[in-house]
Scaffold this motif. Structure first.
Motif, PDB file in Angstrom:
ATOM      1  N   TYR A 121       0.742  -1.238  -0.009  1.00 50.85           N
ATOM      2  CA  TYR A 121      -0.003   0.079  -0.001  1.00 50.85           C
ATOM      3  C   TYR A 121       0.950   1.249   0.127  1.00 50.85           C
ATOM      4  O   TYR A 121       1.853   1.238   0.714  1.00 50.85           O
ATOM      5  CB  TYR A 121      -0.979  -0.061   1.340  1.00 50.85           C
ATOM      6  N   ASP A 122       0.386   2.232  -0.891  1.00 49.65           N
ATOM      7  CA  ASP A 122       1.133   3.560  -0.959  1.00 49.65           C
ATOM      8  C   ASP A 122       0.037   4.886  -0.343  1.00 49.65           C
ATOM      9  O   ASP A 122      -0.597   5.027  -1.077  1.00 49.65           O
ATOM     10  CB  ASP A 122       1.561   3.923  -2.312  1.00 49.65           C
ATOM     11  N   LEU A 123      -0.007   4.766   0.938  1.00 48.26           N
ATOM     12  CA  LEU A 123      -1.060   5.515   1.524  1.00 48.26           C
ATOM     13  C   LEU A 123      -0.811   6.977   1.144  1.00 48.26           C
ATOM     14  O   LEU A 123      -1.694   7.949   1.054  1.00 48.26           O
ATOM     15  CB  LEU A 123      -0.829   5.401   3.112  1.00 48.26           C
ATOM     16  N   THR A 124       0.261   7.366   0.764  1.00 51.33           N
ATOM     17  CA  THR A 124       0.492   9.036   0.361  1.00 51.33           C
ATOM     18  C   THR A 124      -0.136   9.084  -0.915  1.00 51.33           C
ATOM     19  O   THR A 124      -0.391  10.365  -1.347  1.00 51.33           O
ATOM     20  CB  THR A 124       2.111   9.324   0.226  1.00 51.33           C
ATOM     21  N   LYS A 125      -0.707   8.184  -1.864  1.00 48.57           N
ATOM     22  CA  LYS A 125      -1.301   8.533  -2.956  1.00 48.57           C
ATOM     23  C   LYS A 125      -2.702   8.878  -2.933  1.00 48.57           C
ATOM     24  O   LYS A 125      -3.461   9.229  -4.089  1.00 48.57           O
ATOM     25  CB  LYS A 125      -1.270   7.358  -3.896  1.00 48.57           C
ATOM     26  N   ILE A 126      -3.144   8.712  -1.751  1.00 45.80           N
ATOM     27  CA  ILE A 126      -4.669   9.039  -1.453  1.00 45.80           C
ATOM     28  C   ILE A 126      -4.883  10.552  -1.178  1.00 45.80           C
ATOM     29  O   ILE A 126      -4.141  11.189  -0.494  1.00 45.80           O
ATOM     30  CB  ILE A 126      -5.109   8.345  -0.015  1.00 45.80           C
ATOM     31  N   PRO A 127      -5.612  11.263  -2.175  1.00 49.24           N
ATOM     32  CA  PRO A 127      -5.799  12.437  -1.986  1.00 49.24           C
ATOM     33  C   PRO A 127      -6.548  12.990  -0.564  1.00 49.24           C
ATOM     34  O   PRO A 127      -7.795  12.622  -0.827  1.00 49.24           O
ATOM     35  CB  PRO A 127      -6.550  12.951  -3.179  1.00 49.24           C
ATOM     36  N   VAL A 128      -5.815  13.767  -0.006  1.00 50.79           N
ATOM     37  CA  VAL A 128      -6.641  14.360   1.295  1.00 50.79           C
ATOM     38  C   VAL A 128      -6.220  15.753   1.454  1.00 50.79           C
ATOM     39  O   VAL A 128      -4.977  16.189   0.996  1.00 50.79           O
ATOM     40  CB  VAL A 128      -6.128  13.699   2.684  1.00 50.79           C
ATOM     41  N   ASN A 129      -7.168  16.587   2.014  1.00 49.58           N
ATOM     42  CA  ASN A 129      -6.766  18.082   2.221  1.00 49.58           C
ATOM     43  C   ASN A 129      -6.574  18.304   3.462  1.00 49.58           C
ATOM     44  O   ASN A 129      -6.338  19.725   3.889  1.00 49.58           O
ATOM     45  CB  ASN A 129      -8.191  18.695   1.226  1.00 49.58           C
ATOM     46  N   VAL A 130      -6.660  17.370   4.270  1.00 52.71           N
ATOM     47  CA  VAL A 130      -6.446  17.706   5.952  1.00 52.71           C
ATOM     48  C   VAL A 130      -5.022  17.421   6.073  1.00 52.71           C
ATOM     49  O   VAL A 130      -4.453  16.286   5.971  1.00 52.71           O
ATOM     50  CB  VAL A 130      -7.305  16.762   6.777  1.00 52.71           C
ATOM     51  N   TRP A 131      -4.174  18.336   6.692  1.00 47.96           N
ATOM     52  CA  TRP A 131      -2.800  18.395   7.025  1.00 47.96           C
ATOM     53  C   TRP A 131      -2.461  17.235   7.685  1.00 47.96           C
ATOM     54  O   TRP A 131      -1.373  16.400   7.626  1.00 47.96           O
ATOM     55  CB  TRP A 131      -2.294  19.566   7.509  1.00 47.96           C
ATOM     56  N   ILE A 132      -2.906  17.074   9.002  1.00 47.09           N
ATOM     57  CA  ILE A 132      -2.783  15.891   9.884  1.00 47.09           C
ATOM     58  C   ILE A 132      -2.954  14.355   9.240  1.00 47.09           C
ATOM     59  O   ILE A 132      -2.336  13.534   9.512  1.00 47.09           O
ATOM     60  CB  ILE A 132      -3.479  16.029  11.253  1.00 47.09           C
ATOM     61  N   LEU A 133      -3.950  14.294   8.267  1.00 48.16           N
ATOM     62  CA  LEU A 133      -4.101  12.929   7.647  1.00 48.16           C
ATOM     63  C   LEU A 133      -2.977  12.870   6.777  1.00 48.16           C
ATOM     64  O   LEU A 133      -2.399  11.583   6.589  1.00 48.16           O
ATOM     65  CB  LEU A 133      -5.394  13.060   6.861  1.00 48.16           C
ATOM     66  N   LYS A 134      -2.351  13.777   6.132  1.00 50.74           N
ATOM     67  CA  LYS A 134      -1.369  13.571   5.179  1.00 50.74           C
ATOM     68  C   LYS A 134      -0.144  13.227   5.878  1.00 50.74           C
ATOM     69  O   LYS A 134       0.601  12.193   5.618  1.00 50.74           O
ATOM     70  CB  LYS A 134      -0.990  14.950   4.526  1.00 50.74           C
TER      71      LYS A 134
ATOM     72  N   PHE B 220      -0.478   9.471   7.192  1.00 54.20           N
ATOM     73  CA  PHE B 220      -0.353   8.766   5.963  1.00 54.20           C
ATOM     74  C   PHE B 220       0.969   8.482   5.726  1.00 54.20           C
ATOM     75  O   PHE B 220       1.497   7.358   5.314  1.00 54.20           O
ATOM     76  CB  PHE B 220      -1.293   9.185   4.908  1.00 54.20           C
ATOM     77  N   ASN B 221       1.918   9.617   5.837  1.00 56.34           N
ATOM     78  CA  ASN B 221       3.255   9.522   5.426  1.00 56.34           C
ATOM     79  C   ASN B 221       4.054   8.776   6.584  1.00 56.34           C
ATOM     80  O   ASN B 221       4.808   8.110   6.101  1.00 56.34           O
ATOM     81  CB  ASN B 221       3.972  11.092   5.554  1.00 56.34           C
ATOM     82  N   VAL B 222       3.798   8.998   7.746  1.00 55.09           N
ATOM     83  CA  VAL B 222       4.288   8.029   8.780  1.00 55.09           C
ATOM     84  C   VAL B 222       3.923   6.444   8.502  1.00 55.09           C
ATOM     85  O   VAL B 222       4.760   5.676   8.676  1.00 55.09           O
ATOM     86  CB  VAL B 222       4.016   8.266  10.183  1.00 55.09           C
ATOM     87  N   LEU B 223       2.622   6.215   8.499  1.00 54.81           N
ATOM     88  CA  LEU B 223       2.370   4.756   8.211  1.00 54.81           C
ATOM     89  C   LEU B 223       2.873   4.238   6.879  1.00 54.81           C
ATOM     90  O   LEU B 223       3.134   2.833   6.679  1.00 54.81           O
ATOM     91  CB  LEU B 223       0.718   4.640   7.819  1.00 54.81           C
ATOM     92  N   ASN B 224       3.359   5.037   5.975  1.00 54.46           N
ATOM     93  CA  ASN B 224       3.746   4.645   4.765  1.00 54.46           C
ATOM     94  C   ASN B 224       5.113   3.651   5.045  1.00 54.46           C
ATOM     95  O   ASN B 224       5.753   3.260   4.209  1.00 54.46           O
ATOM     96  CB  ASN B 224       3.978   5.783   3.702  1.00 54.46           C
ATOM     97  N   TYR B 225       5.864   4.134   6.194  1.00 54.95           N
ATOM     98  CA  TYR B 225       7.258   3.666   6.694  1.00 54.95           C
ATOM     99  C   TYR B 225       6.947   2.124   6.887  1.00 54.95           C
ATOM    100  O   TYR B 225       7.947   1.465   6.987  1.00 54.95           O
ATOM    101  CB  TYR B 225       7.836   4.499   7.665  1.00 54.95           C
TER     102      TYR B 225
END
Length: 62
Positions: free
Chosen positions: A20-33, A36-41
């Protein structure tokens, strides 16, 4: 590898799974980004096939 000996030999295991590459999910909320960035590790559990030494399906593989 399983059954590793001191000569570097062992039984190989080959897996195929999705990643899964969670960073490819389009979100507008900064905290969700950031979340997703942390979970991508980390690799999230996913279905997987093991091809060697025998064919086996795992519903959830870490």
């Amino acid at each position: 590898m399983k059954s590793i000996n001191w000569n570097g030999g062992g039984e190989r295991e080959i897996f195929l799974s999705i990643d899964y590459d969670l960073t490819k999910i389009p979100v507008n909320v900064w905290i969700l980004k950031q979340i997703f960035n942390v979970l991508n590790y980390y690799h999230l559990p996913a279905p997987a096939f093991r091809f060697t030494p025998s064919l086996k399906f795992y519903l959830i593989k870490f």
